[in-house]
Design a protein around this motif. Structure first.
Motif, mmCIF file in Angstrom:
data_model
loop_
_atom_site.group_PDB
_atom_site.id
_atom_site.type_symbol
_atom_site.label_atom_id
_atom_site.label_comp_id
_atom_site.label_asym_id
_atom_site.label_seq_id
_atom_site.Cartn_x
_atom_site.Cartn_y
_atom_site.Cartn_z
ATOM 1 N N GLY A 121 8.805 -12.417 -8.361
ATOM 2 C CA GLY A 121 8.595 -11.482 -7.259
ATOM 3 C C GLY A 121 8.247 -10.094 -7.764
ATOM 4 N N PRO A 122 7.812 -9.216 -6.852
ATOM 5 C CA PRO A 122 7.414 -7.857 -7.233
ATOM 6 C C PRO A 122 8.548 -7.103 -7.907
ATOM 7 N N LYS A 123 8.171 -6.237 -8.831
ATOM 8 C CA LYS A 123 9.146 -5.415 -9.557
ATOM 9 C C LYS A 123 8.538 -4.038 -9.779
ATOM 10 N N ARG A 124 9.428 -3.082 -9.970
ATOM 11 C CA ARG A 124 9.006 -1.749 -10.390
ATOM 12 C C ARG A 124 8.814 -1.759 -11.898
ATOM 13 N N ILE A 144 -2.206 -8.196 -13.203
ATOM 14 C CA ILE A 144 -1.219 -7.668 -12.252
ATOM 15 C C ILE A 144 -1.898 -6.611 -11.396
ATOM 16 N N GLN A 145 -1.237 -6.282 -10.295
ATOM 17 C CA GLN A 145 -1.753 -5.217 -9.442
ATOM 18 C C GLN A 145 -0.598 -4.386 -8.913
ATOM 19 N N ARG A 146 -0.923 -3.178 -8.525
ATOM 20 C CA ARG A 146 0.074 -2.267 -7.957
ATOM 21 C C ARG A 146 0.014 -2.384 -6.435
ATOM 22 N N ALA A 147 1.191 -2.307 -5.829
ATOM 23 C CA ALA A 147 1.262 -2.320 -4.372
ATOM 24 C C ALA A 147 2.361 -1.352 -3.950
ATOM 25 N N PRO A 148 2.114 -0.569 -2.899
ATOM 26 C CA PRO A 148 3.162 0.356 -2.447
ATOM 27 C C PRO A 148 4.369 -0.418 -1.917
ATOM 28 N N ASP A 149 5.531 0.137 -2.182
ATOM 29 C CA ASP A 149 6.778 -0.448 -1.670
ATOM 30 C C ASP A 149 6.840 -0.137 -0.178
ATOM 31 N N LYS A 150 6.926 -1.181 0.637
ATOM 32 C CA LYS A 150 6.921 -0.992 2.101
ATOM 33 C C LYS A 150 8.142 -0.221 2.583
ATOM 34 N N SER A 151 9.260 -0.333 1.871
ATOM 35 C CA SER A 151 10.476 0.351 2.310
ATOM 36 C C SER A 151 10.582 1.775 1.739
ATOM 37 N N ASP A 152 9.805 2.073 0.695
ATOM 38 C CA ASP A 152 9.838 3.402 0.081
ATOM 39 C C ASP A 152 8.426 3.738 -0.382
ATOM 40 N N GLY A 153 7.718 4.489 0.424
ATOM 41 C CA GLY A 153 6.317 4.801 0.153
ATOM 42 C C GLY A 153 6.065 5.507 -1.163
ATOM 43 N N ARG A 154 7.117 6.072 -1.762
ATOM 44 C CA ARG A 154 6.941 6.768 -3.046
ATOM 45 C C ARG A 154 6.924 5.799 -4.213
ATOM 46 N N SER A 155 7.442 4.608 -4.016
ATOM 47 C CA SER A 155 7.570 3.636 -5.107
ATOM 48 C C SER A 155 6.406 2.653 -5.117
#
Length: 158
Positions: free
Chosen positions: A55-58, A86-97
């Protein structure tokens, strides 16, 4: 008791199978590095693919799981992103992450590398009881996965 005598006692107390197990891991790791080079991937990149498969990770979480420093992780991430793994995707719960996710190409590379490893391993099982060895490694893999799944991730390391 001198340090040398204590070390000797400790060595004698260790089960020889543990030493052989450690030696085996080192030898296998070297062979896996060679296979990785042929597959145009590094072992740390494979680890990232393996972790992202769950799953997605920081980026910080990946660095902690892979036991590497953030600057090293950043370089690996940049290379893997450039290669389309891999690709980057904004965190839906925290737009800064930003979360990192596997692409189809990354998933295919992960599978391709694991298949190459799986093709290599049977040559090691020609001697001895292959089923017993595979059962032992399967059990070890489950134990390691369970420990890793329960390991805390440093929340401040993102």
């Amino acid at each position: 008791m001198t340090t040398d005598m204590r070390d000797s006692t400790i060595d004698e107390d260790l089960d020889r199978r543990l030493i052989l197990m450690a030696r085996t891991v080192v030898v296998l790791f070297r062979q896996f590095e060679q296979i990785a080079r042929e597959m145009e991937i590094t072992i740390p990149q494979y680890r990232f693919l393996l972790f992202l498969k769950r799953g997605p990770k920081r980026a910080g979480e990946l660095a902690v799981e892979a036991a590497i420093r953030k600057p090293t992780a950043s370089g690996l991430i940049a290379d893997m992103e450039k290669r389309g793994l891999i690709q980057r995707a904004p965190d839906k719960s925290d737009g800064r992450s930003i979360h990192l996710t596997l692409t189809r190409k990354g998933l295919a590379k992960h599978r391709e590398f694991e298949m190459a490893l799986a093709r290599y391993l049977p040559s090691l099982l020609e001697e001895g009881n292959a089923d017993a060895m595979l059962d032992a490694f399967e059990e070890l893999a489950y134990i390691i996965d369970a420990k890793r799944d329960n390991a805390p991730v440093d929340p401040g390391d993102s």
